[in-house]
Write an enzyme that holds these catalytic residues in place. Structure first.
Site, PDB file in Angstrom:
ATOM      1  N   GLU A 176      -5.714   9.804   6.266  1.00 16.79           N
ATOM      2  CA  GLU A 176      -5.715   8.250   6.221  1.00 16.79           C
ATOM      3  C   GLU A 176      -6.541   7.717   5.001  1.00 16.79           C
ATOM      4  O   GLU A 176      -6.238   6.732   4.555  1.00 16.79           O
ATOM      5  CB  GLU A 176      -6.374   7.822   7.638  1.00 16.79           C
ATOM      6  N   GLU A 225      -2.854   3.202  -1.311  1.00 18.74           N
ATOM      7  CA  GLU A 225      -2.765   1.640  -1.227  1.00 18.74           C
ATOM      8  C   GLU A 225      -3.587   0.745  -2.408  1.00 18.74           C
ATOM      9  O   GLU A 225      -3.254  -0.164  -3.015  1.00 18.74           O
ATOM     10  CB  GLU A 225      -3.071   1.123  -0.125  1.00 18.74           C
TER      11      GLU A 225
END
Length: 136
Positions: free
Chosen positions: A78, A85
Site C-alpha cells: 500500500e 502514484e
C-alpha cells in the site's frame, strides 16, 4: 573534478547522517501515509482484527508467521502504491497521460493481488481454527 565535489556535497546534504534521523524520516512517512491514505487506515484496522482474532484463537508460531507476513506485505505494498502514484503525479504535474495511468493501475493491481493472497491466508488459517471450534 570541481563538479564531482559539488555533486558529492549536494548528495551528502540529502543523506541521513545517523540512525535516529533515518528512523525519524521513516516514522514521518508512516504518519503521512496514515493521514493521507484511507486504504492504509482500512488495512490497519483489518490488521488489528486479525491480531485480535489470532490471540483469541491461539495461533501457532507458523500461523502467526503467515498472518504477519500477509499483514506486513499488504501494508508495505500500500505504501509503495502511494509512492508510485505520488511520483507519477509529480512527473506528469497531474496531467492525464496513458503511461501514467498504466503505471498507477499496475501499482494498484499489485496491492490487489497481495490483498487477495492475504485474504486467502486469513481464510485458511482462521477458517480452520474456527471450524475446529465447532466440531469439538
Amino acid at each position: 573534478m570541481l563538479m564531482d565535489l559539488k555533486d558529492k556535497e549536494q548528495q551528502r546534504r540529502w543523506k541521513n547522517h545517523n540512525f535516529c534521523q533515518s528512523l525519524r524520516h521513516a516514522l514521518t512517512g508512516l504518519k503521512t501515509v496514515w493521514l493521507d491514505e484511507r486504504n492504509f487506515r482500512f488495512d490497519t484496522a483489518a490488521m488489528m482484527v486479525a491480531i485480535l482474532l489470532g490471540v483469541c484463537l491461539k495461533l501457532s508460531l507458523y500461523e502467526w508467521l503467515w498472518i504477519c507476513w500477509s499483514i506486513i506485505s499488504v501494508l508495505a505494498n500500500e505504501i509503495w502504491n502511494t509512492v508510485i502514484e505520488n511520483v507519477v503525479d509529480l512527473v506528469t504535474k497531474f496531467h492525464s497521460d496513458p503511461l501514467a495511468k498504466k503505471a498507477k493501475d499496475m501499482a494498484s493491481a499489485a496491492v490487489l493481488l497481495n490483498a487477495i493472497f492475504a485474504l486467502l491466508v486469513g481464510v485458511t488459517i482462521f477458517g480452520i481454527k474456527i471450524w475446529q471450534l465447532f466440531i469439538r
